[in-house]
Design a protein around this motif. Structure first.
Motif, PDB file in Angstrom:
ATOM      1  N   CYS A  98       0.817  -0.914   0.374  1.00  0.00           N
ATOM      2  CA  CYS A  98      -0.021  -0.091   0.141  1.00  0.00           C
ATOM      3  C   CYS A  98       0.761   1.126   0.140  1.00  0.00           C
ATOM      4  O   CYS A  98       2.130   1.413   0.286  1.00  0.00           O
ATOM      5  N   THR A 108       2.795  -2.587   4.915  1.00  0.00           N
ATOM      6  CA  THR A 108       1.960  -3.777   5.221  1.00  0.00           C
ATOM      7  C   THR A 108       1.820  -5.087   5.796  1.00  0.00           C
ATOM      8  O   THR A 108       3.281  -5.518   5.404  1.00  0.00           O
ATOM      9  N   LEU A 153      -6.667  -2.208   6.576  1.00  0.00           N
ATOM     10  CA  LEU A 153      -5.743  -0.808   5.203  1.00  0.00           C
ATOM     11  C   LEU A 153      -4.594  -0.714   6.091  1.00  0.00           C
ATOM     12  O   LEU A 153      -4.986   0.026   7.716  1.00  0.00           O
ATOM     13  N   SER A 157      -3.907   4.904   3.257  1.00  0.00           N
ATOM     14  CA  SER A 157      -3.672   4.342   2.446  1.00  0.00           C
ATOM     15  C   SER A 157      -4.570   5.034   1.735  1.00  0.00           C
ATOM     16  O   SER A 157      -5.318   5.525   1.507  1.00  0.00           O
ATOM     17  N   CYS A 160      -4.007   0.385  -3.220  1.00  0.00           N
ATOM     18  CA  CYS A 160      -2.404  -1.087  -2.907  1.00  0.00           C
ATOM     19  C   CYS A 160      -2.541  -1.476  -3.956  1.00  0.00           C
ATOM     20  O   CYS A 160      -3.434  -1.588  -5.196  1.00  0.00           O
TER      21      CYS A 160
END
Length: 172
Positions: A98, A108, A153, A157, A160
């Motif tokens: 991400c 991530t 997430l 973010s 991604c």
């Protein structure tokens, strides 16, 4: 020998001579073709996801992606009459990354995506034993539902990207 026997003997001798004189030799040309499509090498000929690319939707309530589905398609050259052949499915890659609004990478989680194939979890540590469930042109094949489930997430973010790859291996 009387006078009738001589011409008859001469006629029989001439007939025997003509049999040898009229003998013929015939040569037959033989050809054959090998159609490789009628031989079976017991191989998986194709493994593919359909669709092979997914655009995910964010669930704002949980700050994660909504589950996504695709199908795993497997084709072989194994006759459909073979009842003993199965295959193992291995996850060879499950990566995600991400980025924030400035395209800077974010930390991530490695387990951002959980994969389920035909209602069985698929992980990099444990292969899944699969049965062929369809046929195509009298050959074994398979169509399996794949569900991708996502964890939270990383904060901030904006984008991604990820990739999933699998390996199918026959199990005789």
């Amino acid at each position: 020998m009387n006078y009738l026997t001589r011409p008859l003997l001469a006629l029989l001798s001439a007939g025997a001579m003509s049999l040898y004189a009229n003998a013929e030799t015939h040569t037959f040309q033989l050809t054959s073709e090998i159609d490789k499509k009628h031989f079976f090498s017991y191989q998986i000929t194709e493994v593919a996801f359909s669709p092979s690319s997914l655009s995910l939707k964010v669930d704002p309530k949980t700050d994660t992606f909504r589950d996504a589905t695709t199908q795993l398609l497997v084709e072989t050259d194994i006759p459909s009459s073979d009842q003993s052949t199965r295959f193992q499915l291995f996850m060879t890659g499950n990566t995600a990354q991400c980025f924030d609004i400035h395209k800077q990478t974010l930390i991530t989680p490695a387990d951002l995506v959980d994969v389920t194939v035909a209602e069985q979890p698929l992980t990099s540590s444990t292969p899944v034993l699969m049965h062929f469930n369809t046929t195509s042109n009298d050959l074994k094949s398979g169509e399996y539902d794949v569900i991708l489930s996502f964890g939270a997430l990383p904060t901030g973010s904006n984008l991604c990207q990820g990739q999933l790859s699998v390996l199918a291996e026959l199990s005789l």
